[in-house]
Scaffold this motif. Structure first.
Motif, PDB file in Angstrom:
ATOM      1  N   ASP A  32     -41.249  55.719  47.395  1.00 23.44           N
ATOM      2  CA  ASP A  32     -40.561  56.818  48.066  1.00 23.44           C
ATOM      3  C   ASP A  32     -39.040  56.711  47.969  1.00 23.44           C
ATOM      4  OD1 ASP A  32     -39.935  54.779  49.808  1.00 23.44           O
ATOM      5  OD2 ASP A  32     -41.042  55.600  51.507  1.00 23.44           O
ATOM      6  N   GLY A  33     -38.535  55.643  47.370  1.00 23.24           N
ATOM      7  CA  GLY A  33     -37.098  55.480  47.195  1.00 23.24           C
ATOM      8  C   GLY A  33     -36.383  54.941  48.421  1.00 23.24           C
ATOM      9  N   THR A  34     -37.085  54.811  49.537  1.00 21.62           N
ATOM     10  CA  THR A  34     -36.483  54.278  50.758  1.00 21.62           C
ATOM     11  C   THR A  34     -37.178  52.998  51.175  1.00 21.62           C
ATOM     12  OG1 THR A  34     -35.933  56.513  51.504  1.00 21.62           O
ATOM     13  CG2 THR A  34     -35.909  54.782  53.161  1.00 21.62           C
ATOM     14  N   ASN A  35     -38.459  53.106  51.520  1.00 20.38           N
ATOM     15  CA  ASN A  35     -39.229  51.924  51.918  1.00 20.38           C
ATOM     16  C   ASN A  35     -39.686  51.117  50.715  1.00 20.38           C
ATOM     17  OD1 ASN A  35     -39.160  52.445  54.742  1.00 20.38           O
ATOM     18  ND2 ASN A  35     -40.681  54.043  54.423  1.00 20.38           N
ATOM     19  N   ILE A  36     -40.093  51.797  49.678  1.00 22.56           N
ATOM     20  CA  ILE A  36     -40.528  51.145  48.437  1.00 22.56           C
ATOM     21  C   ILE A  36     -39.713  51.734  47.286  1.00 22.56           C
ATOM     22  CG2 ILE A  36     -42.438  50.722  46.854  1.00 22.56           C
ATOM     23  CD1 ILE A  36     -44.340  51.002  49.241  1.00 22.56           C
ATOM     24  N   LEU A  37     -38.965  50.857  46.625  1.00 31.74           N
ATOM     25  CA  LEU A  37     -38.137  51.273  45.498  1.00 31.74           C
ATOM     26  C   LEU A  37     -38.932  51.148  44.201  1.00 31.74           C
ATOM     27  CD1 LEU A  37     -34.836  49.383  46.439  1.00 31.74           C
ATOM     28  CD2 LEU A  37     -35.555  51.691  47.107  1.00 31.74           C
ATOM     29  N   ALA A  38     -38.496  51.841  43.170  1.00 37.40           N
ATOM     30  CA  ALA A  38     -39.185  51.793  41.880  1.00 37.40           C
ATOM     31  C   ALA A  38     -39.202  50.386  41.295  1.00 37.40           C
ATOM     32  CB  ALA A  38     -38.533  52.767  40.905  1.00 37.40           C
ATOM     33  N   SER A  39     -38.209  49.573  41.612  1.00 40.76           N
ATOM     34  CA  SER A  39     -38.137  48.214  41.070  1.00 40.76           C
ATOM     35  C   SER A  39     -38.890  47.189  41.921  1.00 40.76           C
ATOM     36  CB  SER A  39     -36.680  47.775  40.944  1.00 40.76           C
ATOM     37  OG  SER A  39     -36.054  47.792  42.216  1.00 40.76           O
ATOM     38  N   ASP A  40     -39.392  47.585  43.098  1.00 39.20           N
ATOM     39  CA  ASP A  40     -40.141  46.666  43.957  1.00 39.20           C
ATOM     40  C   ASP A  40     -41.475  46.310  43.320  1.00 39.20           C
ATOM     41  OD1 ASP A  40     -38.103  46.854  45.782  1.00 39.20           O
ATOM     42  OD2 ASP A  40     -39.253  47.949  47.295  1.00 39.20           O
ATOM     43  N   LYS A  41     -41.964  45.125  43.640  1.00 33.63           N
ATOM     44  CA  LYS A  41     -43.257  44.657  43.140  1.00 33.63           C
ATOM     45  C   LYS A  41     -44.131  44.230  44.311  1.00 33.63           C
ATOM     46  CE  LYS A  41     -42.104  44.681  38.732  1.00 33.63           C
ATOM     47  NZ  LYS A  41     -42.562  45.710  37.862  1.00 33.63           N
ATOM     48  N   GLN A  42     -45.426  44.429  44.140  1.00 34.75           N
ATOM     49  CA  GLN A  42     -46.384  43.827  45.052  1.00 34.75           C
ATOM     50  C   GLN A  42     -46.608  42.425  44.531  1.00 34.75           C
ATOM     51  OE1 GLN A  42     -49.701  46.663  44.901  1.00 34.75           O
ATOM     52  NE2 GLN A  42     -49.635  46.627  47.125  1.00 34.75           N
ATOM     53  N   LEU A  43     -46.339  41.436  45.369  1.00 34.11           N
ATOM     54  CA  LEU A  43     -46.533  40.049  44.969  1.00 34.11           C
ATOM     55  C   LEU A  43     -47.787  39.527  45.636  1.00 34.11           C
ATOM     56  CD1 LEU A  43     -42.882  38.740  45.448  1.00 34.11           C
ATOM     57  CD2 LEU A  43     -43.909  39.690  43.373  1.00 34.11           C
ATOM     58  N   TYR A  44     -48.726  39.121  44.835  1.00 37.40           N
ATOM     59  CA  TYR A  44     -49.950  38.500  45.346  1.00 37.40           C
ATOM     60  C   TYR A  44     -49.730  36.999  45.282  1.00 37.40           C
ATOM     61  CZ  TYR A  44     -52.137  43.066  44.892  1.00 37.40           C
ATOM     62  OH  TYR A  44     -52.445  44.394  45.032  1.00 37.40           O
ATOM     63  N   ILE A  45     -49.692  36.365  46.447  1.00 34.33           N
ATOM     64  CA  ILE A  45     -49.423  34.936  46.533  1.00 34.33           C
ATOM     65  C   ILE A  45     -50.651  34.257  47.111  1.00 34.33           C
ATOM     66  CG2 ILE A  45     -47.954  33.148  47.521  1.00 34.33           C
ATOM     67  CD1 ILE A  45     -45.731  35.275  47.688  1.00 34.33           C
ATOM     68  N   GLY A  46     -51.273  33.387  46.320  1.00 36.17           N
ATOM     69  CA  GLY A  46     -52.441  32.650  46.777  1.00 36.17           C
ATOM     70  C   GLY A  46     -52.060  31.678  47.874  1.00 36.17           C
ATOM     71  N   SER A  47     -52.880  31.573  48.896  1.00 38.18           N
ATOM     72  CA  SER A  47     -52.539  30.722  50.040  1.00 38.18           C
ATOM     73  C   SER A  47     -53.004  29.279  49.868  1.00 38.18           C
ATOM     74  CB  SER A  47     -53.136  31.297  51.319  1.00 38.18           C
ATOM     75  OG  SER A  47     -54.542  31.283  51.245  1.00 38.18           O
ATOM     76  N   ILE A  48     -53.862  29.020  48.908  1.00 33.84           N
ATOM     77  CA  ILE A  48     -54.390  27.668  48.742  1.00 33.84           C
ATOM     78  C   ILE A  48     -53.283  26.740  48.259  1.00 33.84           C
ATOM     79  CG2 ILE A  48     -56.007  26.231  47.451  1.00 33.84           C
ATOM     80  CD1 ILE A  48     -57.882  28.654  47.440  1.00 33.84           C
ATOM     81  N   GLY A  49     -53.056  25.683  49.009  1.00 33.10           N
ATOM     82  CA  GLY A  49     -52.126  24.651  48.607  1.00 33.10           C
ATOM     83  C   GLY A  49     -50.683  24.830  49.026  1.00 33.10           C
ATOM     84  N   ILE A  50     -50.300  25.980  49.617  1.00 28.70           N
ATOM     85  CA  ILE A  50     -48.889  26.109  49.975  1.00 28.70           C
ATOM     86  C   ILE A  50     -48.609  25.719  51.428  1.00 28.70           C
ATOM     87  CG2 ILE A  50     -48.350  27.783  48.202  1.00 28.70           C
ATOM     88  CD1 ILE A  50     -48.301  29.969  50.280  1.00 28.70           C
ATOM     89  N   GLY A  51     -49.560  25.872  52.307  1.00 31.93           N
ATOM     90  CA  GLY A  51     -49.403  25.397  53.679  1.00 31.93           C
ATOM     91  C   GLY A  51     -48.469  26.201  54.559  1.00 31.93           C
TER      92      GLY A  51
END
Length: 93
Positions: A32-51
């Protein structure tokens, strides 16, 4: 970031955590150009091992060296307790 000292207070200490991170583009209908910009990415971060859980304000660095500031976090836990994957909104730093 490690939390502040419980007795003396102060700021936390920056700390690095290795993790598995997959950046994906947002579907154009959500940009929408305000909350989510065209350059934003959805980052999927696995929780195993990071604590730790990624939080707004943290910095995530991709395998190619791209730095993303986390501007929204969404831990996904299907039993209400254990985080399986963190889907966060990353903005290129």
């Amino acid at each position: 970031m490690t939390p502040p000292d419980p007795i003396n207070g102060g700021d936390g200490t920056a700390a690095d955590y290795d993790c598995r991170l997959f950046p994906a583009a947002y579907d154009r209908r959500y940009v929408d150009g305000t909350n989510i910009l065209a350059s934003d990415k959805q980052l999927y971060i696995g929780s195993i091992g990071i604590g730790v859980s990624p939080k707004v304000g943290d910095l995530a660095i991709g395998a190619d060296g791209t730095e993303y500031h986390i501007v929204h976090d969404d831990p996904n836990n299907y039993d209400g307790v254990t985080n399986i994957v963190h889907i966060v909104q990353g903005r290129v730093a």
